[in-house]
Design a protein around this motif. Sequence first.
Motif, PDB file in Angstrom:
ATOM      1  N   VAL A  75      37.947  38.712  48.482  1.00  0.00           N
ATOM      2  CA  VAL A  75      36.922  39.645  48.961  1.00  0.00           C
ATOM      3  C   VAL A  75      36.794  39.629  50.482  1.00  0.00           C
ATOM      4  O   VAL A  75      36.429  40.645  51.083  1.00  0.00           O
ATOM      5  CB  VAL A  75      35.562  39.334  48.289  1.00  0.00           C
ATOM      6  CG1 VAL A  75      34.939  38.062  48.852  1.00  0.00           C
ATOM      7  CG2 VAL A  75      34.604  40.510  48.412  1.00  0.00           C
ATOM      8  N   HIS A  76      37.116  38.511  51.123  1.00  0.00           N
ATOM      9  CA  HIS A  76      36.976  38.444  52.576  1.00  0.00           C
ATOM     10  C   HIS A  76      38.196  39.001  53.302  1.00  0.00           C
ATOM     11  O   HIS A  76      38.137  40.058  53.935  1.00  0.00           O
ATOM     12  CB  HIS A  76      36.711  37.003  53.022  1.00  0.00           C
ATOM     13  CG  HIS A  76      36.453  36.890  54.492  1.00  0.00           C
ATOM     14  ND1 HIS A  76      36.888  35.833  55.256  1.00  0.00           N
ATOM     15  CD2 HIS A  76      35.801  37.718  55.360  1.00  0.00           C
ATOM     16  CE1 HIS A  76      36.517  36.004  56.510  1.00  0.00           C
ATOM     17  NE2 HIS A  76      35.859  37.138  56.596  1.00  0.00           N
ATOM     18  N   TRP A  79      39.820  42.507  50.742  1.00  0.00           N
ATOM     19  CA  TRP A  79      39.003  43.699  50.523  1.00  0.00           C
ATOM     20  C   TRP A  79      38.118  44.068  51.724  1.00  0.00           C
ATOM     21  O   TRP A  79      37.937  45.251  52.009  1.00  0.00           O
ATOM     22  CB  TRP A  79      38.151  43.538  49.268  1.00  0.00           C
ATOM     23  CG  TRP A  79      38.901  43.893  48.022  1.00  0.00           C
ATOM     24  CD1 TRP A  79      39.369  45.129  47.667  1.00  0.00           C
ATOM     25  CD2 TRP A  79      39.293  43.008  46.979  1.00  0.00           C
ATOM     26  NE1 TRP A  79      40.030  45.064  46.459  1.00  0.00           N
ATOM     27  CE2 TRP A  79      39.994  43.776  45.999  1.00  0.00           C
ATOM     28  CE3 TRP A  79      39.126  41.645  46.743  1.00  0.00           C
ATOM     29  CZ2 TRP A  79      40.519  43.225  44.832  1.00  0.00           C
ATOM     30  CZ3 TRP A  79      39.642  41.093  45.588  1.00  0.00           C
ATOM     31  CH2 TRP A  79      40.330  41.878  44.644  1.00  0.00           C
ATOM     32  N   THR A  80      37.572  43.084  52.427  1.00  0.00           N
ATOM     33  CA  THR A  80      36.700  43.417  53.554  1.00  0.00           C
ATOM     34  C   THR A  80      37.489  43.817  54.795  1.00  0.00           C
ATOM     35  O   THR A  80      37.253  44.883  55.368  1.00  0.00           O
ATOM     36  CB  THR A  80      35.776  42.239  53.911  1.00  0.00           C
ATOM     37  OG1 THR A  80      34.932  41.939  52.793  1.00  0.00           O
ATOM     38  CG2 THR A  80      34.894  42.596  55.108  1.00  0.00           C
ATOM     39  N   MET A  95      40.375  39.226  41.897  1.00  0.00           N
ATOM     40  CA  MET A  95      39.111  39.770  41.404  1.00  0.00           C
ATOM     41  C   MET A  95      38.483  38.817  40.387  1.00  0.00           C
ATOM     42  O   MET A  95      37.271  38.557  40.419  1.00  0.00           O
ATOM     43  CB  MET A  95      39.340  41.137  40.763  1.00  0.00           C
ATOM     44  CG  MET A  95      38.091  41.733  40.142  1.00  0.00           C
ATOM     45  SD  MET A  95      38.400  43.329  39.381  1.00  0.00           S
ATOM     46  CE  MET A  95      38.657  44.333  40.835  1.00  0.00           C
ATOM     47  N   PHE A  98      37.237  35.721  42.272  1.00  0.00           N
ATOM     48  CA  PHE A  98      35.993  35.986  42.985  1.00  0.00           C
ATOM     49  C   PHE A  98      34.816  36.127  42.025  1.00  0.00           C
ATOM     50  O   PHE A  98      33.745  35.561  42.243  1.00  0.00           O
ATOM     51  CB  PHE A  98      36.126  37.256  43.828  1.00  0.00           C
ATOM     52  CG  PHE A  98      34.814  37.732  44.388  1.00  0.00           C
ATOM     53  CD1 PHE A  98      34.192  37.034  45.404  1.00  0.00           C
ATOM     54  CD2 PHE A  98      34.193  38.868  43.871  1.00  0.00           C
ATOM     55  CE1 PHE A  98      32.963  37.459  45.912  1.00  0.00           C
ATOM     56  CE2 PHE A  98      32.980  39.291  44.377  1.00  0.00           C
ATOM     57  CZ  PHE A  98      32.357  38.586  45.397  1.00  0.00           C
ATOM     58  N   THR A  99      34.983  36.883  40.960  1.00  0.00           N
ATOM     59  CA  THR A  99      33.902  37.103  40.009  1.00  0.00           C
ATOM     60  C   THR A  99      33.425  35.797  39.398  1.00  0.00           C
ATOM     61  O   THR A  99      32.229  35.596  39.178  1.00  0.00           O
ATOM     62  CB  THR A  99      34.351  38.069  38.901  1.00  0.00           C
ATOM     63  OG1 THR A  99      34.849  39.276  39.492  1.00  0.00           O
ATOM     64  CG2 THR A  99      33.208  38.401  37.959  1.00  0.00           C
ATOM     65  N   ILE A 106      32.177  43.026  44.382  1.00  0.00           N
ATOM     66  CA  ILE A 106      33.056  43.175  45.538  1.00  0.00           C
ATOM     67  C   ILE A 106      32.510  44.231  46.485  1.00  0.00           C
ATOM     68  O   ILE A 106      32.469  44.037  47.705  1.00  0.00           O
ATOM     69  CB  ILE A 106      34.487  43.530  45.084  1.00  0.00           C
ATOM     70  CG1 ILE A 106      35.120  42.315  44.408  1.00  0.00           C
ATOM     71  CG2 ILE A 106      35.342  43.999  46.265  1.00  0.00           C
ATOM     72  CD1 ILE A 106      36.473  42.584  43.780  1.00  0.00           C
ATOM     73  N   TRP A 109      29.476  42.856  48.385  1.00  0.00           N
ATOM     74  CA  TRP A 109      29.884  41.790  49.294  1.00  0.00           C
ATOM     75  C   TRP A 109      30.567  42.388  50.529  1.00  0.00           C
ATOM     76  O   TRP A 109      30.262  42.000  51.658  1.00  0.00           O
ATOM     77  CB  TRP A 109      30.840  40.844  48.570  1.00  0.00           C
ATOM     78  CG  TRP A 109      30.939  39.459  49.140  1.00  0.00           C
ATOM     79  CD1 TRP A 109      30.353  38.330  48.647  1.00  0.00           C
ATOM     80  CD2 TRP A 109      31.707  39.037  50.296  1.00  0.00           C
ATOM     81  NE1 TRP A 109      30.689  37.248  49.424  1.00  0.00           N
ATOM     82  CE2 TRP A 109      31.526  37.648  50.439  1.00  0.00           C
ATOM     83  CE3 TRP A 109      32.516  39.702  51.205  1.00  0.00           C
ATOM     84  CZ2 TRP A 109      32.126  36.910  51.463  1.00  0.00           C
ATOM     85  CZ3 TRP A 109      33.116  38.972  52.234  1.00  0.00           C
ATOM     86  CH2 TRP A 109      32.921  37.599  52.357  1.00  0.00           C
ATOM     87  N   VAL A 110      31.468  43.341  50.311  1.00  0.00           N
ATOM     88  CA  VAL A 110      32.188  43.974  51.412  1.00  0.00           C
ATOM     89  C   VAL A 110      31.225  44.717  52.334  1.00  0.00           C
ATOM     90  O   VAL A 110      31.312  44.623  53.566  1.00  0.00           O
ATOM     91  CB  VAL A 110      33.270  44.931  50.886  1.00  0.00           C
ATOM     92  CG1 VAL A 110      33.842  45.789  52.009  1.00  0.00           C
ATOM     93  CG2 VAL A 110      34.383  44.142  50.206  1.00  0.00           C
ATOM     94  N   LEU A 166      37.830  48.852  40.941  1.00  0.00           N
ATOM     95  CA  LEU A 166      36.655  48.354  41.660  1.00  0.00           C
ATOM     96  C   LEU A 166      35.375  49.038  41.200  1.00  0.00           C
ATOM     97  O   LEU A 166      34.301  48.426  41.197  1.00  0.00           O
ATOM     98  CB  LEU A 166      36.847  48.534  43.159  1.00  0.00           C
ATOM     99  CG  LEU A 166      37.975  47.721  43.802  1.00  0.00           C
ATOM    100  CD1 LEU A 166      38.061  48.005  45.293  1.00  0.00           C
ATOM    101  CD2 LEU A 166      37.786  46.236  43.549  1.00  0.00           C
TER     102      LEU A 166
END
Length: 314
Positions: A75-76, A79-80, A95, A98-99, A106, A109-110, A166
Amino acid sequence: MLSKVIVSFGSILNYIEKQINFQNKIKWSACLSVLFHHFFGAYWCYCYAFPVKWQSIVFVLFMIYFNLLGITAGVHRYWTHRTYKIKRGIQIFLMIAFTSAGQNSIRDWVRDHRLHHKYSDTDADPHNANRGFFFSHIGWQMLKKNQQVLTEGKKIDLSDLEDPMLRIHHKYFIYYKILLCFVLPTVTGIVLWGENWRCAVAWQCFIRYLYVLHGEMTVNSVAHIYGYRPYNKDILPVQSKFVSTWTGGEGWHNYHHMFPYDFRTSEFTEPFDVTTKFIRLLARLGWAYDLKEASPDTIKAVTLKLGDGSTHKD
């Protein structure tokens, strides 16, 4: 023991309402969830965490690193910040990782993290470190967002997250979170090696979950307060070996805020930076590509112009 926990619980509620309600209203569902995990979790672990089977300890360690990769590499950095690209199978892997850490979706968080970078340590930053250690570490998760965060958050571009996978993840996230973070990890030990269910709950639902949660939160708190600033002395984010060790490579925050597009989040590869090593491994296997890095010349120029004169090894 339980009565002391209840008394402490009430005292903490009073403290929170007096100390941090000045700008944000308490979000009671989130606040009670955080307090439950810490205070009831401490009581539960005191009663049931031991004796524990060695398989459970090994599995907890596996889950910790699995969760951290889902946060850091997933996620960091992916995805971000879109610092590299990966194939669909690895997206699914990250995914799930992270979940199972039990945080936000996600998409949420992003949004919060992009907002943090755009308005770092201002009133539009969801975990503004200028409001103190407690707020930037865990307090912000217990409160409703202030108006600046809400207003600017709506302007964050999330068009790159318009992916069917997503969208489904965001829509049904609460169910995925309960299943992957709490139910399956707990049941695994009970079924596969006969761990006592109370002990399994202690290690997976409290110890592992809180270790990962606080590890990530140190990036928002410790890595914005205690450390050095070789790349830009005029911003709060710092270099922190302590945070990097805990999170698998996310503690070089002064660098990261200057070069958020760099997949390494650091100029150097450290022994404990498992995230960068993991991404490099994916690249060697052909599962990750287009890895972005800041050039040495750019890093040197920024350091000389804006840094505090400290070195990486200080």
